[in-house]
Design an enzyme around this catalytic site. Structure first.
Site, PDB file in Angstrom:
ATOM      1  N   GLU A   1      -3.604  -3.630  -6.687  1.00  0.00           N
ATOM      2  CA  GLU A   1      -4.045  -4.506  -5.599  1.00  0.00           C
ATOM      3  C   GLU A   1      -2.916  -4.482  -4.590  1.00  0.00           C
ATOM      4  O   GLU A   1      -1.764  -4.791  -4.910  1.00  0.00           O
ATOM      5  CB  GLU A   1      -4.314  -5.923  -6.115  1.00  0.00           C
ATOM      6  CG  GLU A   1      -4.983  -6.821  -5.082  1.00  0.00           C
ATOM      7  CD  GLU A   1      -4.015  -7.797  -4.453  1.00  0.00           C
ATOM      8  OE1 GLU A   1      -3.766  -7.660  -3.232  1.00  0.00           O
ATOM      9  OE2 GLU A   1      -3.512  -8.679  -5.149  1.00  0.00           O
TER      10      GLU A   1
ATOM     11  N   CYS B   1      -1.593 -12.421  -0.480  1.00  0.00           N
ATOM     12  CA  CYS B   1      -2.307 -11.171  -0.191  1.00  0.00           C
ATOM     13  C   CYS B   1      -3.571 -11.458   0.609  1.00  0.00           C
ATOM     14  O   CYS B   1      -4.036 -10.613   1.377  1.00  0.00           O
ATOM     15  CB  CYS B   1      -2.695 -10.467  -1.497  1.00  0.00           C
ATOM     16  SG  CYS B   1      -1.375 -10.342  -2.705  1.00  0.00           S
TER      17      CYS B   1
ATOM     18  N   THR C   1       0.836  -1.202   0.000  1.00  0.00           N
ATOM     19  CA  THR C   1       0.000   0.000   0.000  1.00  0.00           C
ATOM     20  C   THR C   1       0.873   1.255   0.000  1.00  0.00           C
ATOM     21  O   THR C   1       0.566   2.230  -0.699  1.00  0.00           O
ATOM     22  CB  THR C   1      -0.922  -0.005   1.229  1.00  0.00           C
ATOM     23  OG1 THR C   1      -1.727  -1.190   1.196  1.00  0.00           O
ATOM     24  CG2 THR C   1      -1.821   1.220   1.258  1.00  0.00           C
TER      25      THR C   1
ATOM     26  N   GLU D   1      -0.288  -5.217   8.813  1.00  0.00           N
ATOM     27  CA  GLU D   1       0.031  -6.309   7.895  1.00  0.00           C
ATOM     28  C   GLU D   1       1.412  -6.864   8.221  1.00  0.00           C
ATOM     29  O   GLU D   1       2.377  -6.111   8.343  1.00  0.00           O
ATOM     30  CB  GLU D   1      -0.009  -5.816   6.454  1.00  0.00           C
ATOM     31  CG  GLU D   1       0.227  -6.919   5.435  1.00  0.00           C
ATOM     32  CD  GLU D   1       0.194  -6.425   4.001  1.00  0.00           C
ATOM     33  OE1 GLU D   1      -0.370  -7.131   3.151  1.00  0.00           O
ATOM     34  OE2 GLU D   1       0.728  -5.330   3.732  1.00  0.00           O
TER      35      GLU D   1
END
Length: 543
Positions: A293, A327, A267, A425
């Site tokens: 993505e 992911c 991100t 994450e």
């Protein structure tokens, strides 16, 4: 010259081989693995169809066996990015003018080569270069990549059929043009299929592409590039370069002919790219397409009516297949108090039964994480949890990088639902569990929704249908791919188009028509057969 309307029906998904003991596919794959390890190869960039060697060679080692060298890739620099852009722009006119059936058949041939002659080579390079076990490689580098190629041909043929209505005396038509300029594809280490899909989906639409894979995926990426060339891909349509991100961005995002970026990665990197593109917006010929993505903090929530064994299996597979480096991997779980003790006992037992080691030993469920940077990042979270009173280790927690980057599957119980490993994450074999009051399911759904900025995948396990409906509605925006009574991984092309929103990306759904629309620019053409010769309309006449 068009001599007919050609049909590309909906394909069937490529069957997944199981690699069971005594199976022919198991023997063939083991043979290829041995062959690949015998010779260290030299990997050039491919620019304008030519193999380009920079002379700056960087070694590739299996993450699970750092002492072995698979080969060397030639690292590029700024001039190679410029050469790749020039090659893409030079190839563009001929490629976009090529008839659709001839473009399509290149990718269909590539799919067949993957399914047959090169199946074990694409799986073998993925296993060795990215430390995937045989089954994880099969569902990724063989089946999913084959499906992307075949289904995208079908989806694009259906898009081309979409045409407007026409009134009497005239005819309307839509041209589905490629974008003006070149498309940049930036692909991650964790899926060979994503590495193949991001450049080919744009190219299929008539675009020409500069493709930069992650350095840790180059071993399989070069294999796919060789297959595309054998399938007849013209020179310059896809140009494969090995450069660092800042160099790539400096050249591509400042170029007038930059038409779009197809990205899978973090991100933070995507946010930076978007910012730079915005700052350069006045320099471009057209507004670039930005498709990405990105990260995830994927969840599993169990209702008090859930089957314990189903919950345990969803967590064991969802969190620890491919070392949690998907992911979509389950990273946080919400377990009701009525079954927490039983889930813990069975999950700990399941994880302790998992073998960890090299990919050549097919009995290993767990292999290595991708590189030292990832290893160090993941283990910091584990070390913190070991010392923190707000957390407890259920199982795992050990790690070593003596021979490879091995981290045991680790489950952390968080006493605080906003504990750091419930929110951030990690991208590794670490699952954090929060035990909630079984009678506060709805409140926990809202807690889950507000805990993370990501919204990629998630799952609800429940036998109570009202609970399923409540979770589905409450978590509508918490996941772009939502699973009921299943793990939150394993999206199949054509069945579960993949992508998330919020901080997880633009949700342009790889594996569907939605993604392909992003690489097309429609032109409406109206033709009038008997044009008017007087400007006046009847309403202008006197009564």
């Amino acid at each position: 010259m068009s001599l007919g309307y050609f049909s590309y029906p909906m394909p069937v998904n490529e069957p997944v081989l199981q690699y069971a003991p005594g199976s022919p596919e198991r023997a063939s794959l083991k043979k290829v693995l041995a062959e690949l390890k015998k010779k260290a190869i030299e990997i050039p960039m491919y620019i304008g169809g030519k193999a380009v060697k920079s002379g700056k060679k960087i070694a590739i080692h299996p993450p699970h066996e750092m002492a072995h060298t698979l080969g060397y890739f030639h690292a590029g620099e700024e001039k190679h990015v410029n050469l790749a852009i020039s090659a893409a722009l030079k190839a563009k006119e001929a490629w976009s003018d090529m008839s659709w059936e001839n473009r399509a058949h290149i990718f269909l041939k590539a799919a067949d080569l993957l399914a047959t002659r090169y199946r074990f080579h694409i799986n073998g390079t993925t296993m060795l270069g990215q430390s995937k076990n045989a089954y994880q490689a099969e569902i990724d580098s063989a089946c999913e990549l084959i499906d992307f190629l075949r289904f995208n041909v079908h989806f694009l043929s259906e898009i081309y059929k979409q045409q407007p209505i026409s009134s009497p005396g005239m005819h309307n038509r839509l041209e589905w043009r490629p974008l003006e300029g070149f498309v940049l594809a930036i692909t991650p280490f964790n899926f060979t299929a994503i590495g193949g899909n991001l450049p080919t989906s744009a190219a299929m639409c008539g675009n020409t592409v500069v493709w930069k894979p992650a350095n840790t995926q180059i071993y399989a990426a070069q294999m796919f590039m060789r297959i595309l060339k054998e399938a007849g891909l013209p020179d310059g349509v896809i140009n494969l370069v090995f450069v660092d991100g800042p160099t790539l961005g400096k050249v591509c995002f400042a170029h007038r002919e930059f038409a779009g970026v197809h990205f899978t990665g973090s991100t933070g990197v995507f946010n930076h790219m978007w910012k730079v593109i915005g700052e350069n917006i006045g320099n471009y010929r057209s507004y670039p397409r930005i498709v990405g993505e990105t990260g995830g903090k994927d969840f599993v929530i169990a209702h008090k009516s859930a089957q314990v064994d189903a919950v345990v299996t969803a967590l064991a597979r969802g969190a620890f297949e491919y070392q949690g480096q998907k992911c979509s991997a389950a990273s946080r779980a919400y377990i009701p108090s009525n079954m927490a003790a039983e889930v813990k006992t069975k999950l700990v037992a399941a994880i302790k039964s998992m073998k960890m080691g090299t990919v050549e030993d097919f009995s290993n469920f767990v292999n290595a994480v991708i590189d030292e940077k990832s290893f160090n990042s993941i283990t910091k979270y584990i070390d913190r949890a070991k010392k923190d009173k707000k957390a407890a280790i259920w199982v795992g927690g050990n790690y070593s990088k003596t021979k490879g980057y091995f981290i045991e599957p680790t489950v952390i119980e968080a006493k605080d639902p906003k504990y750091v490993t419930m929110c951030e994450e990690i991208f590794g074999p670490v699952l954090t569990v929060y035990v909630y009051n079984a009678d506060k399911f709805e409140e926990t759904l809202h807690l889950l929704d507000a805990t993370s900025s990501y919204a990629l995948t998630g799952a609800i396990l429940a036998q109570d249908r009202a609970a399923v409906e409540l979770a589905t509605n409450t978590l509508r925006n918490a996941a772009g791919n939502f699973y009921i009574n299943d793990k939150p991984t394993g999206a199949v092309v054509g069945q579960q188009p993949f992508g998330g929103a919020r901080a997880s990306g633009t949700n342009d759904k790889a594996g569907s028509m939605l993604n392909l629309y992003r690489w097309l620019s429609a032109r409406t053409i109206k033709e009038t057969f008997n044009p008017p010769v007087d400007y006046g309309y009847p309403f202008l006449q006197e009564a």
